[in-house]
Design a protein around this motif. Structure first.
Motif, PDB file in Angstrom:
ATOM      1  N   UNK A 102       0.828  -1.211   0.000  1.00  0.00           N
ATOM      2  CA  UNK A 102       0.000   0.000   0.000  1.00  0.00           C
ATOM      3  C   UNK A 102       0.858   1.254   0.000  1.00  0.00           C
ATOM      4  N   UNK A 103       1.950   1.238   0.752  1.00  0.00           N
ATOM      5  CA  UNK A 103       2.756   2.452   0.875  1.00  0.00           C
ATOM      6  C   UNK A 103       4.015   2.422   0.025  1.00  0.00           C
ATOM      7  N   UNK A 104       4.446   1.231  -0.426  1.00  0.00           N
ATOM      8  CA  UNK A 104       5.677   1.134  -1.197  1.00  0.00           C
ATOM      9  C   UNK A 104       6.921   1.128  -0.336  1.00  0.00           C
ATOM     10  N   UNK A 121      -0.622  -7.941   2.492  1.00  0.00           N
ATOM     11  CA  UNK A 121      -0.145  -6.569   2.352  1.00  0.00           C
ATOM     12  C   UNK A 121       1.341  -6.507   2.026  1.00  0.00           C
ATOM     13  N   UNK A 122       2.074  -7.573   2.340  1.00  0.00           N
ATOM     14  CA  UNK A 122       3.509  -7.573   2.081  1.00  0.00           C
ATOM     15  C   UNK A 122       3.822  -8.512   0.934  1.00  0.00           C
ATOM     16  N   UNK A 123       4.775  -8.092   0.104  1.00  0.00           N
ATOM     17  CA  UNK A 123       5.184  -8.927  -1.016  1.00  0.00           C
ATOM     18  C   UNK A 123       6.692  -9.046  -0.972  1.00  0.00           C
ATOM     19  N   UNK A 124       7.183 -10.274  -1.127  1.00  0.00           N
ATOM     20  CA  UNK A 124       8.628 -10.459  -1.077  1.00  0.00           C
ATOM     21  C   UNK A 124       9.257  -9.964  -2.376  1.00  0.00           C
TER      22      UNK A 124
END
Lengths: 276, 81
Positions: A102-104, A121-124
């Protein structure tokens, strides 16, 4: 040592240049190959197999035995690369990078830290950090389906136009490699896992050999597709045409899977963790 | 066959081939090898072997260049000799 290599190369190159003029001219109708072998194929290919593209007829029907072992060579290249490069030890020693979607914001999680696995919400992301590039992702998303469709066309239309199993398989593999390049390796694994790629490459070779064995069981020679006529509900000539298609599908499947598995192993140095 | 086109492509093939051997940067060598494959593909097409040209374009200029780049990224970019 280097001068020795240079002398050897120059000598062999000179011999090659010396021997080349003895070859028949390009397109010479009196050359040995054009006198005995080619006229038969040119005159009989269409009436024997109903395939207008003579190259395909020769490759998959008259010389089907050669093409079978070419496929086997590609398959063994994939297997050899797997044996040489694949590392099965799972090392989690390195730090991992995660991006908050969402925030980068990029998070760096050291060894032993709590990993946000399974969180939406988190991507590796890869540790060789690549900035989020929307243009590349969207463009490749647009291109990949059309490349895949074109690959299927090349395989299916090999009877009438240049192309066939090898080219179509390579193009299909290139589409998946493009997907893996533009996104990351883990996302490509979700589409085509390592195991699926290896099984598909073996299945492709098996389709080819199985077709040949089926002809043998039905009473013909190995890879004599006209024996399949009764099974395919056509006459012997169309059966050869259909047999070529079946074999080309096998070749395409094997080549596609081997290309993808080679890329997986090369780009991640066998770890299958972080690619290019 | 138009001979000036043939000659230009032939010279480009030789330049790309020699350049791929001589260049120090392995990434550059991989790119030059891709260019070499593409020129060979044009030569096949000129000689009327369209199937071979197709294979050369997809395998030589397409996928194998990607393999070379992947191998360069996973090893080192400079040669020792």
């Amino acid at each position: 040592m280097k001068t020795f290599a240079l002398i050897t190369v120059l000598l062999l190159g000179g011999l090659l240049f010396y021997g080349t003029p003895d070859f028949p001219d390009w397109g010479d109708p009196a050359s040995p190959a054009s006198l005995h072998v080619s006229p038969y194929y040119i005159e009989h290919a269409v009436e024997d197999t109903a395939v207008p593209n003579i190259v395909t007829a020769v490759l998959a029907d008259y010389r089907g035995y050669d093409t079978m072992f070419e496929t086997a060579v590609i398959f063994s290249a994939g297997i050899a690369c797997l044996f040489l490069l694949r590392v099965y030890r799972r090392k989690s020693a390195r730090t991992r990078l995660y991006r908050h979607n969402l925030t980068g914001v990029t998070l760096r999680i050291a060894k032993g830290g709590k990993l946000p696995e399974g969180s939406a919400e988190f991507e590796r992301i890869d540790s060789v950090w690549v900035p989020y590039d929307m243009i590349i992702k969207v463009t490749s998303r647009l291109i990949v389906p059309f490349v895949q469709l074109f690959a299927l066309y090349v395989i299916a239309h090999g009877h009438h136009s240049p192309g066939g199993g090898f080219q179509g398989g390579v193009i299909f593999g290139a589409a998946i490699i493009l997907y893996a390049l533009s996104n990351d390796l883990r996302r490509a694994f979700r589409r085509l896992s390592e195991k699926a790629a290896l099984l598909a490459s073996a299945a492709g070779v098996l389709i080819y050999v199985g077709t040949g064995l089926l002809c043998l069981l039905l009473g013909g020679n190995f890879l004599d597709y006209s024996m399949l006529a009764e099974m395919l509900h056509t006459d012997a000539i169309m059966a050869r045409s259909h047999g070529i298609l079946i074999v080309e599908i096998g070749v395409g499947l094997a080549v596609m899977a081997v290309m993808v598995s080679l890329y997986y192993n090369l780009s991640s140095a066998g770890r299958h963790d972080e690619g290019l | 066959m138009i001979w000036p086109v043939d000659l230009i492509i032939m010279v480009l093939v030789m330049i790309c081939g020699i350049g791929a051997i001589m260049v120090r940067d392995l990434l550059g060598a991989a790119i030059l090898f891709g260019a070499y494959s593409f020129m060979m593909c044009l030569l096949w097409a000129i000689m009327g072997a369209v199937d071979v040209a197709f294979t050369e374009a997809s395998v030589g200029a397409g996928v194998s260049a990607v393999f070379f780049v992947a191998a360069v990224f996973r090893t080192s970019r400079r040669t020792k000799d």
